[in-house]
Design a protein around this motif. Structure first.
Motif, PDB file in Angstrom:
ATOM      1  N   LYS A  49      -1.518  -3.620  -2.719  1.00 27.83           N
ATOM      2  CA  LYS A  49      -1.518  -2.210  -2.344  1.00 27.83           C
ATOM      3  C   LYS A  49      -2.913  -1.623  -2.346  1.00 27.83           C
ATOM      4  N   TRP A  52      -6.852  -2.228   0.630  1.00 20.32           N
ATOM      5  CA  TRP A  52      -7.615  -1.483   1.639  1.00 20.32           C
ATOM      6  C   TRP A  52      -8.943  -1.013   1.092  1.00 20.32           C
ATOM      7  N   ARG A 178      -7.281   4.551   5.534  1.00 27.55           N
ATOM      8  CA  ARG A 178      -7.972   3.297   5.822  1.00 27.55           C
ATOM      9  C   ARG A 178      -9.132   3.598   6.777  1.00 27.55           C
ATOM     10  N   THR A 202      -5.543  -3.444   7.150  1.00 27.76           N
ATOM     11  CA  THR A 202      -4.634  -4.160   6.260  1.00 27.76           C
ATOM     12  C   THR A 202      -5.374  -4.997   5.235  1.00 27.76           C
ATOM     13  N   HIS A 236       2.037  -0.788  11.723  1.00 27.00           N
ATOM     14  CA  HIS A 236       3.088   0.147  11.343  1.00 27.00           C
ATOM     15  C   HIS A 236       4.021  -0.473  10.313  1.00 27.00           C
ATOM     16  N   PHE A 239       2.386  -0.474   6.823  1.00 22.58           N
ATOM     17  CA  PHE A 239       2.503   0.795   6.104  1.00 22.58           C
ATOM     18  C   PHE A 239       3.888   0.956   5.497  1.00 22.58           C
ATOM     19  N   GLN A 242       3.885  -1.126   2.316  1.00 16.57           N
ATOM     20  CA  GLN A 242       3.066  -0.500   1.281  1.00 16.57           C
ATOM     21  C   GLN A 242       3.615   0.839   0.819  1.00 16.57           C
ATOM     22  N   ASP A 244       3.316   3.694   2.199  1.00 12.56           N
ATOM     23  CA  ASP A 244       2.231   4.666   2.351  1.00 12.56           C
ATOM     24  C   ASP A 244       2.730   5.792   3.240  1.00 12.56           C
ATOM     25  N   SER A 245       2.951   6.953   2.638  1.00 16.55           N
ATOM     26  CA  SER A 245       3.496   8.080   3.396  1.00 16.55           C
ATOM     27  C   SER A 245       2.470   8.692   4.335  1.00 16.55           C
ATOM     28  N   ARG A 247      -0.040   7.108   6.107  1.00 20.88           N
ATOM     29  CA  ARG A 247      -0.210   6.262   7.285  1.00 20.88           C
ATOM     30  C   ARG A 247      -1.447   6.675   8.079  1.00 20.88           C
ATOM     31  N   ILE A 278       1.589   6.438  13.342  1.00 20.59           N
ATOM     32  CA  ILE A 278       0.370   6.162  12.591  1.00 20.59           C
ATOM     33  C   ILE A 278      -0.605   7.305  12.853  1.00 20.59           C
TER      34      ILE A 278
END
Length: 740
Positions: A49, A52, A178, A202, A236, A239, A242, A244-245, A247, A278
């Motif tokens: 996680k 990045w 990222r 990623t 996508h 994310f 992970q 990850d809200s 994105r 994204i």
């Protein structure tokens, strides 16, 4: 797993069903592996996680000059780890250890100040860009458009690396996004650009062979589904795994003008189509202007962007701040000489090198001085540098210095014969003089920095601080342009000039780490205040008498052009206008100000100080060999004079002529110089074998052995770039370089 320990194991029917044998001749047996365990379980590559954040350091943080800086840092670390004993090994271990200790104490102080300067250089820009990217998501006026930041970086491309490296760190902390850095050289087409974006976002290492043409599959989804490494669907899915809200992905085009317009159009269109899944944001490094960059894009593409413009601190200003902090500041233990500084600055401006290279050059100069100069031990503090630490070799080395000879000659010219004699004959007296020079050195540097600070605070000379500093070290301060500027000032400008001088004395210079010296300059401050009050009083008196402007004998208003007609001929002559009493008093005040500043603003050349070789480094050759290498000259010298590198007697006997004892590559290079643009390989072989063959005078090689060495030498010439294959004739090679 079954093992057979027989020395000569026989083949059995059971071996027919076994897939693999391990042969171990040292152990004297072989091991057979069962078929069901021949294929190990393949491990799937999984991203963590927090991968990045490592990607920003491993991929996005790579500098254009990273190889050069890494090599320089490695060399410096190796040199600092092993300070050898100088004076032909006669230097004591304690002295060598003290030199290393002084370096390890001096450089971290400067390194911390440099990092602080770099951190503060683009702070405003970083805060503005971070706020824009963070607030763009909640901006209702944006719609589905892509947030785009247009950063005006200026023409110095090398300076962009520092800015985008800081942006990567700042945006990672502020927006949890990222960060991907794209350069035109690393993303020549759409597929390569998408691979770079997905790989960095990623934090996965590229799985292709390195040419960017092969398409690989990467498992990124929750269910282990594989995606092509240029498919944004995989990003996508990543994310989703992970959780990850946000994105968010920020793509920075560092040299945006170098990208093809069609590639930018395709990338931005693709990012816009994925904007709902994204959150893409883009940053453009622009060297020219936003208008010119926008003209390269299609109108439909420009409408997909929600942009804002940001200005950054120019590279020249960052260089000046680093120069003041690391080289000219009071915290600098070692002073770099004018010759080396001029080379450093010229390289930064002419070759457009990055600020990282400049910092590496400073550190390399520190390493060279403390590693190779035994007198650098004199820079240690008084507690560490004892009389017992100074050896007779140190005393003898001091007496061989140019500054020592100049100091003795000056003492003789001044009729200080006893002082000169003691310097030459009495070691104890010389050591006491060396100790006194420590304070004289501090006084010189303080006078130099204070004078430069006062000179730059007047704003009368249109020059950079770096140029003034180098000129002051080389030949002392030249006040002629400043004095001319002061004499041309009006009655309203002189008080403002004096106020700036008073402020400079009281506050000092934070950039130079120079404190104010108000208590030490009471006489100077009092005289400046008197001149200021006098000029202001003269201006009031002139206004009361109806005179609008005070003039002096130096101003242009005091010069008048007189026209005389004699015998129908017009003669023009220049005459001095009549000056009032206030004007004459104003001129005397200007003279007093000039004399006062001339008395307090001065500096001598650095090479005029006794023992300056111990604390000033001005050798240009090591820097030029490392940071401005000349491989062509090095190759040519090695091939024409191999004994200079090999140190063997057989090569030294050649005396610049062809000899069979020379290395094969050197012989072929000599023959290569005598050929034309195309070289017949058969003729080259014949000439070579005639020299080294069995029929040669020195006794020679067999044909087979000579042929192997011939091809080896020819391959080395090709590797060094002297020859290449010819398309005109298959049995020829083309000559690439000619000796000038």
């Amino acid at each position: 797993m079954a093992e057979t320990h027989d020395e000569n194991p026989a083949f059995s029917e059971e071996d027919d069903h076994r897939a693999v044998y391990i042969f171990n001749p040292r152990a004297g047996h072989h091991t057979s592996l069962p078929q069901e365990k021949t294929r190990p379980v393949k491990k799937r590559r999984v991203s963590s996680k927090r991968a990045w954040s490592a990607s920003a350091a491993d991929h996005a943080g790579a500098a254009p000059h990273a190889d050069e800086e890494t090599e320089t840092t490695t060399t410096a670390a190796a040199a600092a780890a092993a300070f050898s004993q100088l004076f032909g090994g006669k230097e004591s271990v304690e002295a060598a250890r003290l030199r290393r200790q002084v370096f390890e104490t001096a450089w971290p102080v400067l390194d911390g100040r440099i990092k602080n300067v770099l951190r503060e250089a683009n702070r405003t820009t970083l805060e503005d860009v971070s706020s824009f990217i963070r607030d763009a998501e909640g901006d209702a006026t944006r719609g589905t458009r892509i947030p785009a930041g247009f950063i005006i970086t200026g023409p110095n491309i090398a300076s962009q690396d520092l800015l985008f490296e800081q942006l990567s760190e700042a945006l990672g902390k502020a927006t949890q996004a990222r960060f991907v850095r794209l350069r035109a050289a690393g993303a020549p087409n759409l597929k390569a650009a998408l691979k770079k974006v997905i790989r960095d976002a990623t934090a996965q290492v590229s799985l292709d062979s390195g040419d960017g043409d092969e398409d690989t599959e990467v498992a990124l989804g929750r269910d282990g589904r594989k995606y092509l490494d240029y498919d944004l669907e995989g990003l996508h899915a990543f994310f989703g795994v992970q959780q990850d809200s946000s994105r968010r992905v920020v793509v920075a085009f560092e040299d945006s003008e170098a990208f093809e317009s069609s590639l930018l159009t395709d990338l931005l269109g693709l990012f816009h189509s994925w904007q709902g899944r994204i959150q893409f944001s883009v940053l453009f490094g622009i060297a020219t202007s936003v208008e010119l960059f926008q003209a390269r894009l299609l109108k439909s593409t420009a409408r997909q962007l929600f942009g804002a413009k940001f200005d950054v601190v120019q590279a020249d200003l960052v260089l000046d701040n680093v120069f003041k902090s690391a080289i000219a500041g009071t915290q600098a233990t070692l002073r770099l000489g004018p010759t080396l500084l001029r080379s450093l600055l010229d390289r930064q401006r002419d070759q457009v090198a990055g600020i990282r290279v400049f910092i590496s050059s400073i550190k390399y100069a520190y390493i060279c001085h403390f590693y190779a100069n035994p007198l650098s031990v004199l820079l240690a503090d008084e507690k560490s540098l004892t009389r017992q630490l100074l050896q007779p070799e140190h005393i003898q080395a001091v007496r061989t210095l140019d500054s020592f000879k100049a100091h003795v000659e000056a003492a003789v010219d001044a009729r200080q014969l006893n002082h000169a004699q003691l310097l030459v004959e009495d070691d104890g007296y010389l050591v006491r003089q060396m100790v006194e020079q420590r304070q004289k050195k501090q006084d010189y540097l303080m006078q130099l920095l204070r004078s430069l600070h006062l000179l730059t605070s007047m704003d009368l000379v249109p020059g950079r601080f770096t140029d003034l500093y180098v000129a002051a070290l080389a030949g002392g301060l030249d006040l002629t342009p400043t004095i001319d500027g002061i004499k041309r000032l009006g009655a309203d400008d002189v008080p403002a000039l004096i106020n700036r001088l008073l402020t400079a004395i009281r506050t000092g210079s934070p950039d130079l780490d120079l404190p104010g010296w108000e208590n030490e300059a009471e006489e100077l401050i009092s005289s400046l205040c008197e001149i200021r009050d006098e000029i202001e009083a003269l201006a009031e008196q002139a206004q009361e008498k109806g005179q609008q402007v005070l003039k002096s004998k130096f101003t242009a208003q005091s010069k008048v052009l007189r026209t005389t007609v004699i015998a129908q001929k017009v003669q023009l002559s220049q005459d001095t206008a009549k000056l009032t009493d206030e004007d004459k008093a104003f001129g005397k005040a200007i003279d007093a100000l000039v004399d006062l500043l001339t008395h307090h603003i001065y500096s001598d050349p650095v090479d005029s100080l006794f023992l300056h070789e111990a604390w000033a480094y001005d050798a240009e050759a090591p820097y030029r060999d490392v940071f401005v290498p000349r491989p062509g000259t090095t190759f040519e010298r090695a091939l024409t004079r191999p004994h200079a590198y090999l140190g063997c007697e057989c090569c030294s006997k050649a005396n610049g002529t062809l000899s069979a004892t020379l290395p094969t590559t050197c012989i072929l290079y000599r023959l290569y110089l005598e050929t034309g643009s195309l070289v017949n390989v058969a003729d080259l072989w014949s000439a070579y074998y005639a020299l080294v063959g069995e029929d040669s005078e020195d006794g020679g090689l067999g044909e087979r052995e000579a042929l192997v060495q011939f091809y080896h030498g020819l391959a080395e010439l090709r590797l060094m770039g002297f020859v290449k294959s010819s398309k005109k004739k298959a049995d020829h090679v083309a000559k690439v370089k000619w000796l000038l």
